[in-house]
Design an enzyme around this catalytic site. Sequence first.
Site, PDB file in Angstrom:
ATOM      1  N   GLY A   1       0.804  -1.224   0.000  1.00 38.84           N
ATOM      2  CA  GLY A   1       0.000   0.000   0.000  1.00 38.84           C
ATOM      3  C   GLY A   1       0.835   1.271   0.000  1.00 38.84           C
ATOM      4  O   GLY A   1       2.029   1.253  -0.264  1.00 38.84           O
TER       5      GLY A   1
ATOM      6  N   HIS B   1       2.296   4.850  -5.010  1.00 37.77           N
ATOM      7  CA  HIS B   1       2.882   5.886  -5.865  1.00 37.77           C
ATOM      8  C   HIS B   1       2.814   5.344  -7.288  1.00 37.77           C
ATOM      9  O   HIS B   1       2.287   4.240  -7.522  1.00 37.77           O
ATOM     10  CB  HIS B   1       4.315   6.215  -5.414  1.00 37.77           C
ATOM     11  CG  HIS B   1       5.177   5.002  -5.243  1.00 37.77           C
ATOM     12  ND1 HIS B   1       5.540   4.195  -6.294  1.00 37.77           N
ATOM     13  CD2 HIS B   1       5.718   4.432  -4.134  1.00 37.77           C
ATOM     14  CE1 HIS B   1       6.289   3.209  -5.853  1.00 37.77           C
ATOM     15  NE2 HIS B   1       6.405   3.305  -4.537  1.00 37.77           N
TER      16      HIS B   1
ATOM     17  N   HIS C   1       3.780   1.606  -8.053  1.00 36.88           N
ATOM     18  CA  HIS C   1       2.746   0.587  -7.819  1.00 36.88           C
ATOM     19  C   HIS C   1       1.721   0.607  -8.953  1.00 36.88           C
ATOM     20  O   HIS C   1       1.309  -0.435  -9.461  1.00 36.88           O
ATOM     21  CB  HIS C   1       1.991   0.873  -6.513  1.00 36.88           C
ATOM     22  CG  HIS C   1       2.821   0.788  -5.274  1.00 36.88           C
ATOM     23  ND1 HIS C   1       3.161   1.883  -4.521  1.00 36.88           N
ATOM     24  CD2 HIS C   1       3.381  -0.275  -4.654  1.00 36.88           C
ATOM     25  CE1 HIS C   1       3.877   1.503  -3.479  1.00 36.88           C
ATOM     26  NE2 HIS C   1       4.040   0.200  -3.534  1.00 36.88           N
TER      27      HIS C   1
ATOM     28  N   LYS D   1      12.561  -2.422  -8.988  1.00 40.18           N
ATOM     29  CA  LYS D   1      13.073  -1.642  -7.848  1.00 40.18           C
ATOM     30  C   LYS D   1      13.598  -2.611  -6.779  1.00 40.18           C
ATOM     31  O   LYS D   1      14.623  -2.378  -6.163  1.00 40.18           O
ATOM     32  CB  LYS D   1      11.929  -0.783  -7.311  1.00 40.18           C
ATOM     33  CG  LYS D   1      12.089  -0.271  -5.923  1.00 40.18           C
ATOM     34  CD  LYS D   1      12.739   1.068  -5.934  1.00 40.18           C
ATOM     35  CE  LYS D   1      13.150   1.522  -4.561  1.00 40.18           C
ATOM     36  NZ  LYS D   1      12.226   1.189  -3.509  1.00 40.18           N
TER      37      LYS D   1
HETATM   38  P1  AMP Z   1       5.902  -2.440  -1.810  1.00 38.12           P
HETATM   39  O1  AMP Z   1       4.544  -1.866  -1.579  1.00 38.12           O
HETATM   40  O2  AMP Z   1       7.009  -1.514  -1.493  1.00 38.12           O
HETATM   41  O3  AMP Z   1       6.058  -3.815  -1.211  1.00 38.12           O
HETATM   42  O4  AMP Z   1       6.020  -2.656  -3.379  1.00 38.12           O
HETATM   43  C1  AMP Z   1       5.046  -3.400  -4.086  1.00 38.12           C
HETATM   44  C2  AMP Z   1       5.543  -3.621  -5.488  1.00 38.12           C
HETATM   45  O5  AMP Z   1       5.777  -2.366  -6.120  1.00 38.12           O
HETATM   46  C3  AMP Z   1       6.867  -4.387  -5.556  1.00 38.12           C
HETATM   47  O6  AMP Z   1       6.821  -5.314  -6.635  1.00 38.12           O
HETATM   48  C4  AMP Z   1       7.868  -3.287  -5.823  1.00 38.12           C
HETATM   49  O7  AMP Z   1       9.019  -3.730  -6.502  1.00 38.12           O
HETATM   50  C5  AMP Z   1       7.054  -2.368  -6.701  1.00 38.12           C
HETATM   51  N1  AMP Z   1       7.642  -1.018  -6.717  1.00 38.12           N
HETATM   52  C6  AMP Z   1       7.969  -0.262  -5.649  1.00 38.12           C
HETATM   53  N2  AMP Z   1       8.548   0.896  -6.061  1.00 38.12           N
HETATM   54  C7  AMP Z   1       8.581   0.848  -7.419  1.00 38.12           C
HETATM   55  C8  AMP Z   1       9.055   1.734  -8.428  1.00 38.12           C
HETATM   56  N3  AMP Z   1       9.620   2.905  -8.128  1.00 38.12           N
HETATM   57  N4  AMP Z   1       8.946   1.353  -9.725  1.00 38.12           N
HETATM   58  C9  AMP Z   1       8.383   0.159 -10.042  1.00 38.12           C
HETATM   59  N5  AMP Z   1       7.912  -0.720  -9.133  1.00 38.12           N
HETATM   60  C10 AMP Z   1       8.007  -0.383  -7.839  1.00 38.12           C
END
Ligand code: AMP
Length: 280
Positions: free
Chosen positions: A30, A33, A36, A148
């Site tokens: 969650g 940005h 996501h 990322k």
């Molecule tokens: P998180 O909510 O941080 O666990 O991220 C969820 C998903 O979003 C994961 O697969 C991350 O690698 C992806 N994600 C997070 N930041 C970015 C970004 N800047 N660009 C692309 N994917 C992202």
Amino acid sequence: MQIITDIKQMQEIGNNWSNSQTIGFVPTMGYFHKGHLSLVAEANKNCDITVVSIFVNPSQFGPNEDFSSYPRDLQRDLELLNQYKVDYVFNPTPDQMYPAGYKTWINVEELSSILCGASRPGHFRGVATVITKLINIIKPSLMFMGEKDFQQIVVLQTMLKDLNFHTQIHPCPIIREADGLAMSSRNVYLNSEQRQQALCLSLAIKQAQEQYKQGIDDPQILKKNASDLIIRAGGRIDYIKFVDSVSLQEVKQAKDDTRILLAVFIGKTRLIDNAALGSY
Ligand code: AMP
């Protein structure tokens, strides 16, 4: 868009659709940005049904990490998802996912104890376990994940192969702010001075890519120059590594697909970034 909080209900939906449709799954914690949302757009493009999970997974945080302060805003997240074709949002509670007496953990050996795993013991065990549970609940054909978290993709690809899951990962490129900073939910922790300092991660990557292009293929030299840039900017280096993009082992000579991976503390906030050296 249906919001599902109950595991059984989500499992019935997953079982039902997976017989006839492709389910695209975007696992998240969650506080969305554009990074996501790019994964959601990609799931829409490639699959019949899109499921997004929002779950801040306690088991992937260490005892001294930011689980309780991790940013959360479910209402805002749901509004952002409304711009896409999201069929289901899965939002379980930690108590449902890890009820009293929970005992089963997935450990992807070796790959989980290097790089981010070395500074965050237990992190990838938590990630591998929650993703296994989510796959068993949602039954996706494809899982959309951001580069990322490059090590996360390699760890999970290994797990999916080793455990004969039918689900595959569809990796998606890193989405960046206009000045190069990789988008992250944790960027909200940065004050304005730290926000400037945080540029040192993407600048160090860019410098390594430029120097590689000019013919420097010795990782030691590239690493020294990247370290100097980050220290000058006020960052505290956790690690900078030049690795093979499949094995994540350090290389002796850089090639186009060698990946620079780095983790840097800006104040108390630990940020990560990476890129292929030849992708500049
Ligand atoms: P998180 O909510 O941080 O666990 O991220 C969820 C998903 O979003 C994961 O697969 C991350 O690698 C992806 N994600 C997070 N930041 C970015 C970004 N800047 N660009 C692309 N994917 C992202």
